[in-house]
Design an enzyme around this catalytic site. Sequence first.
Site, PDB file in Angstrom:
ATOM      1  N   ARG A 119       0.862  -1.175   0.000  1.00  0.00           N
ATOM      2  CA  ARG A 119       0.000   0.000   0.000  1.00  0.00           C
ATOM      3  C   ARG A 119       0.905   1.233   0.000  1.00  0.00           C
ATOM      4  O   ARG A 119       1.988   1.215   0.562  1.00  0.00           O
ATOM      5  CB  ARG A 119      -0.906   0.006   1.238  1.00  0.00           C
ATOM      6  CG  ARG A 119      -1.807  -1.210   1.347  1.00  0.00           C
ATOM      7  CD  ARG A 119      -2.571  -1.225   2.663  1.00  0.00           C
ATOM      8  NE  ARG A 119      -3.449  -2.383   2.777  1.00  0.00           N
ATOM      9  CZ  ARG A 119      -3.107  -3.542   3.324  1.00  0.00           C
ATOM     10  NH1 ARG A 119      -1.881  -3.704   3.824  1.00  0.00           N
ATOM     11  NH2 ARG A 119      -3.963  -4.542   3.380  1.00  0.00           N
TER      12      ARG A 119
ATOM     13  N   LYS B  71      -1.852  -2.438   7.902  1.00  0.00           N
ATOM     14  CA  LYS B  71      -3.076  -1.964   8.548  1.00  0.00           C
ATOM     15  C   LYS B  71      -3.325  -2.720   9.851  1.00  0.00           C
ATOM     16  O   LYS B  71      -2.971  -3.886   9.972  1.00  0.00           O
ATOM     17  CB  LYS B  71      -4.256  -2.162   7.599  1.00  0.00           C
ATOM     18  CG  LYS B  71      -4.148  -1.343   6.317  1.00  0.00           C
ATOM     19  CD  LYS B  71      -5.238  -1.699   5.333  1.00  0.00           C
ATOM     20  CE  LYS B  71      -6.589  -1.206   5.759  1.00  0.00           C
ATOM     21  NZ  LYS B  71      -7.612  -1.403   4.707  1.00  0.00           N
TER      22      LYS B  71
ATOM     23  N   HIS C 127      -2.033   2.187  -6.426  1.00  0.00           N
ATOM     24  CA  HIS C 127      -2.912   1.050  -6.147  1.00  0.00           C
ATOM     25  C   HIS C 127      -3.044   0.159  -7.375  1.00  0.00           C
ATOM     26  O   HIS C 127      -3.227  -1.060  -7.257  1.00  0.00           O
ATOM     27  CB  HIS C 127      -4.291   1.537  -5.697  1.00  0.00           C
ATOM     28  CG  HIS C 127      -5.066   0.507  -4.934  1.00  0.00           C
ATOM     29  ND1 HIS C 127      -4.773   0.167  -3.634  1.00  0.00           N
ATOM     30  CD2 HIS C 127      -6.104  -0.282  -5.291  1.00  0.00           C
ATOM     31  CE1 HIS C 127      -5.602  -0.772  -3.222  1.00  0.00           C
ATOM     32  NE2 HIS C 127      -6.418  -1.071  -4.218  1.00  0.00           N
TER      33      HIS C 127
ATOM     34  N   ARG D 105      -0.366  -2.225  -7.193  1.00  0.00           N
ATOM     35  CA  ARG D 105      -0.695  -3.289  -6.227  1.00  0.00           C
ATOM     36  C   ARG D 105      -1.539  -4.357  -6.930  1.00  0.00           C
ATOM     37  O   ARG D 105      -1.317  -5.561  -6.737  1.00  0.00           O
ATOM     38  CB  ARG D 105      -1.440  -2.668  -5.045  1.00  0.00           C
ATOM     39  CG  ARG D 105      -1.778  -3.619  -3.892  1.00  0.00           C
ATOM     40  CD  ARG D 105      -2.180  -2.786  -2.680  1.00  0.00           C
ATOM     41  NE  ARG D 105      -2.867  -3.554  -1.675  1.00  0.00           N
ATOM     42  CZ  ARG D 105      -2.280  -4.308  -0.744  1.00  0.00           C
ATOM     43  NH1 ARG D 105      -0.959  -4.422  -0.731  1.00  0.00           N
ATOM     44  NH2 ARG D 105      -2.993  -4.957   0.154  1.00  0.00           N
TER      45      ARG D 105
ATOM     46  N   HIS E  88      -3.096  -9.205   3.063  1.00  0.00           N
ATOM     47  CA  HIS E  88      -4.536  -9.377   3.242  1.00  0.00           C
ATOM     48  C   HIS E  88      -4.798 -10.383   4.358  1.00  0.00           C
ATOM     49  O   HIS E  88      -4.039 -11.338   4.546  1.00  0.00           O
ATOM     50  CB  HIS E  88      -5.187  -9.886   1.952  1.00  0.00           C
ATOM     51  CG  HIS E  88      -5.237  -8.850   0.873  1.00  0.00           C
ATOM     52  ND1 HIS E  88      -5.234  -9.152  -0.468  1.00  0.00           N
ATOM     53  CD2 HIS E  88      -5.282  -7.496   0.940  1.00  0.00           C
ATOM     54  CE1 HIS E  88      -5.274  -8.040  -1.172  1.00  0.00           C
ATOM     55  NE2 HIS E  88      -5.308  -7.029  -0.346  1.00  0.00           N
TER      56      HIS E  88
ATOM     57  N   TYR F 278      -8.320  -8.182  -6.217  1.00  0.00           N
ATOM     58  CA  TYR F 278      -7.097  -7.657  -6.819  1.00  0.00           C
ATOM     59  C   TYR F 278      -6.667  -8.453  -8.045  1.00  0.00           C
ATOM     60  O   TYR F 278      -5.683  -8.116  -8.686  1.00  0.00           O
ATOM     61  CB  TYR F 278      -5.960  -7.655  -5.785  1.00  0.00           C
ATOM     62  CG  TYR F 278      -6.127  -6.564  -4.753  1.00  0.00           C
ATOM     63  CD1 TYR F 278      -5.372  -5.410  -4.810  1.00  0.00           C
ATOM     64  CD2 TYR F 278      -7.068  -6.682  -3.736  1.00  0.00           C
ATOM     65  CE1 TYR F 278      -5.534  -4.401  -3.875  1.00  0.00           C
ATOM     66  CE2 TYR F 278      -7.246  -5.686  -2.798  1.00  0.00           C
ATOM     67  CZ  TYR F 278      -6.470  -4.546  -2.877  1.00  0.00           C
ATOM     68  OH  TYR F 278      -6.650  -3.544  -1.962  1.00  0.00           O
TER      69      TYR F 278
END
Length: 366
Positions: free
Chosen positions: A211, A237, A306, A309, A332, A341
Amino acid sequence: MRPADLNRLTVQESADRYVELIRAKTLTGALSTATAEVYARDVATFVLLAGEEKVLDDLTGEDVDAILLAFARKPDGRRAEPDGGLQSASSQARFRRSISALFKHATLTGWVQINPMALATVTAKERGGLRPERRALTREQAQGLIGAARDLSDGQGQGAIRGAPAEADPASGSVSGSVSVSGAGRSRRRDQRTEVRDALIVLLLSTMGPRVSELVRANVEDFYTNDGVRYWRIFGKGGKTRDVPLPDDVARVLEVYLARGRDQSPDKALLLSWRGKRLARGDVQAVIDRVQRQVDPDRRRSVTPHGLRHTTATHLLADAVDMDAVRRVLGHSDLATLGRYRDELPGELEVAMRAHPLLRRPSGDR
């Protein structure tokens, strides 16, 4: 008839109260400061598009549709195109989430009778089309971008290691040939010596898919070597970390950058601006666009961080890399998220059907 407790606030008044609330949540840790400011920015844009003197409760689903479409056509000042470029699909989705949260709060607090978001009819296609900015690059496009990044690192970094001579252009002050970073420093301003850093940014995004927040948050100390393999400890995250091995080519560019391309600075950030400060999220797109200008036009396509990504996930999965390994690379929490994705690549169905496993002849047959 409106309920007696309905509070007919204007769009501006409701926006001010809502922004004050979300900023207060940063004090309790319910929201990060960065997230609160994103909400505040989107709400300010909503006020401009809706009209500050309008009563919030008077906005209909048709009004919301018009606001969403107006935002989609609004030039994005962060983009390098002459007209600023239109809003990317991710920006449109984020804006919709922001105003949806505003109306949800407005419904609970009695600022509106009916949430107009439930009556909005604008489809994803109308808002963002095929999402070309976020779609994964094809193999040829990705290799073109990676090749341009390699050329930058080879010209500025490998020449430094080999000690190759540099030739200065007295007219422009630029340096051609195999140029050492230290040599370039005598002929170029500090803000013009970012080639190895730019190459590293593009290679990390294209091959590891972090990210953008994880990329700019990285520190030099997050990269370590274990048993001869270079790893990046990525802080993701929710306070989660993951240790991802760097591809050999990326590890080599990292070493060149740390040895020759990164100015000495008390800041522990891996990626520094030419002023010696941690690179900002908004600067990353400009780096990608700068490297893209070195790609052959036939292999060039605009892409966001992104989108890179998506590119990482799509090509790892297309090459039959284990799905759980790809999930761990991207950070993830489950495989279901990974599915979003995986983008379609041209020609992949034809390749798959030509190599159909049920039609392969046993090794003993002729």
